[in-house]
Enzyme design. Sequence first.
Site, PDB file in Angstrom:
ATOM      1  N   GLU A  93       7.580 -60.554   1.911  1.00 37.33           N
ATOM      2  CA  GLU A  93       8.127 -59.520   2.576  1.00 37.33           C
ATOM      3  C   GLU A  93       9.504 -59.141   1.950  1.00 37.33           C
ATOM      4  O   GLU A  93      10.465 -60.007   2.361  1.00 37.33           O
ATOM      5  CB  GLU A  93       8.208 -59.342   4.104  1.00 37.33           C
ATOM      6  CG  GLU A  93       8.076 -58.115   4.865  1.00 37.33           C
ATOM      7  CD  GLU A  93       9.473 -57.682   5.067  1.00 37.33           C
ATOM      8  OE1 GLU A  93       9.971 -57.044   4.499  1.00 37.33           O
ATOM      9  OE2 GLU A  93       9.592 -57.934   6.211  1.00 37.33           O
ATOM     10  N   CYS A 106      15.875 -55.032   6.059  1.00 37.88           N
ATOM     11  CA  CYS A 106      14.891 -54.370   4.834  1.00 37.88           C
ATOM     12  C   CYS A 106      14.408 -53.097   5.042  1.00 37.88           C
ATOM     13  O   CYS A 106      14.450 -52.448   4.144  1.00 37.88           O
ATOM     14  CB  CYS A 106      13.749 -55.512   4.474  1.00 37.88           C
ATOM     15  SG  CYS A 106      12.726 -55.689   5.912  1.00 37.88           S
TER      16      CYS A 106
HETATM   17  C1  UN1 Z   1      13.725 -57.362   7.605  1.00 37.86           C
HETATM   18  O1  UN1 Z   1      14.695 -56.678   7.771  1.00 37.86           O
HETATM   19  O2  UN1 Z   1      13.681 -58.346   6.759  1.00 37.86           O
HETATM   20  O3  UN1 Z   1      11.429 -52.675  11.639  1.00 37.86           O
HETATM   21  C2  UN1 Z   1      12.324 -56.931   8.012  1.00 37.86           C
HETATM   22  C3  UN1 Z   1      12.609 -53.481  11.358  1.00 37.86           C
HETATM   23  C4  UN1 Z   1      12.185 -54.810  11.023  1.00 37.86           C
HETATM   24  C5  UN1 Z   1      12.726 -55.394   9.791  1.00 37.86           C
HETATM   25  C6  UN1 Z   1      12.276 -56.581   9.689  1.00 37.86           C
HETATM   26  N1  UN1 Z   1      10.890 -55.344  11.630  1.00 37.86           N
HETATM   27  O4  UN1 Z   1      13.548 -53.050  11.223  1.00 37.86           O
END
Ligand code: UN1
Length: 502
Positions: free
Chosen positions: A263, A297
């Site tokens: 991810e 992210c």
């Molecule tokens: C990350 O920032 O590495 O939806 C993923 C969201 C979080 C993001 C997680 N689940 O903002």
Amino acid sequence: AGVEFGDAAALAALTEKSAATPNRRWAAGETRTPRKIRSPIDGAVIGEVREASPADCTAAIDRAARAFPAWNARTIDARAAMLERTADAIEASRDLLVLLQLEGGKTLDDAVAEIREAVDFCRYYAAEARTSLTPQTLPGPTGETNVLRHRGRGVFLCISPWNFPLAIFLGQVSAALVAGNTVIAKPAEQTPLIAAEALRLLHAAGVPADVVQLVAGDGAVGASLVADRRVAGVAFTGSTEIAWKINRTLAAKNGPIVPLIAETGGINAMIVDSTALPEQVTDDVVTSAFRSAGQRCSALRLLCLQADIADHMLTMIEGATAELKLGDPRDASTHIGPVIDADARDHLARKIAAGRLRFRHPGKGVAGGTYVAPAILEIDTASDLTEEVFGPVLHVVRYRAGDLPRVIDAIAATGYGLTLGVHSRIAATAEKIAARLPHGNVYVNRNMIGAVVGTQPFGGSGLSGTGPKAGGPAYLHRFALEQTVTTNTTAAGGNASLLAEA
Ligand code: UN1
């Protein structure tokens, strides 16, 4: 009006709990010379970490490999119950809340939301394991039975990021454990103390010490773990560059072909057309771009405004951004705390200096800490933004109505496919945009962050990762070894003497 980030009731409930352990000395890891961990809030030393040597990595994998058969033989129910006990302990922990602030630099709202998410991951994967990892009898011809069952793969490596040092750490680890794997967890080098505390709670909930182990260290430690031939799978959240490296190392072993669940990042865009509701857009842009200091992210990086509303929208967005309070995240009124460390701060300062600045928040933050005031930069075309800028920096581009297809093409051409926002009162517009892009999470007429476990499965495609989505029904299956057992149930199949002759 200011922008509301948090859940005041949840916050009040948490702060009523027992006080954090007084004068506790935080520590993570077991060997090597200790390295000091400093808080991004003010630079104060908050603990120390002893990082692993290559020999420590090998020894940890030895122990995990030896512990695997017995752990894999436990029932799903027994393993799931340990996750549920861990979830209860996380909810009751004041120390985790303190550490999310001190080590992670999180605002109270973000820290509370992260504890909630960590609890949700543990409970969701426990529940999912009980339903979707139990053996399934599949239809087939008479004279045989066909059973599809799931077991652990072996030693699973979980490499987690500093931006969700509790939720993503535990999300990966809990999925790997409940599926029957033993786990080596390598947290980000910036946030080992939170990981160590989460590990302590897993052990207290009954997970044996060798079944889940913490190996602290930098990228070199991660690389030496990935290179070990006994690693049966890797879960990774972090940058696209590191995911490439992991892929190359896994391939170069010429060993077992193991799953990589990656991810990574995104150049996440929001398209706003002239039918959108300005107040809603303002709130959602500010939240998506600047909450968590943009260190998600999922965060909004590229705002695409239809030209005839752009000036009006930007005036509103800048007004709302100016109202955000930048500062010590332990103060409940703070909206934006520090970025994770000095490297991040300096990198962001260079990006802002190199861009065409449209707006800069006037805040400074706390002396000794690593703060970046939110910035809005203008670019000429959507294709001018070619890399993820991981912090409170929003790029804005204007498009004319007839140019929407070119904007969509530019977003596709980034190669990333994580989150995508659309603000339009015309449902067909949102559908048309979503249908032409490969993004894993599409948000229509709302903000683009904070995917809810079990409700909004999260994860992208292309340069943004492999899937399956975290917090979704397919995630656990990637951690499991599938075994199809076909048994002849006719007289011949049941005849022991025939078997003996074979
Ligand atoms: C990350 O920032 O590495 O939806 C993923 C969201 C979080 C993001 C997680 N689940 O903002």
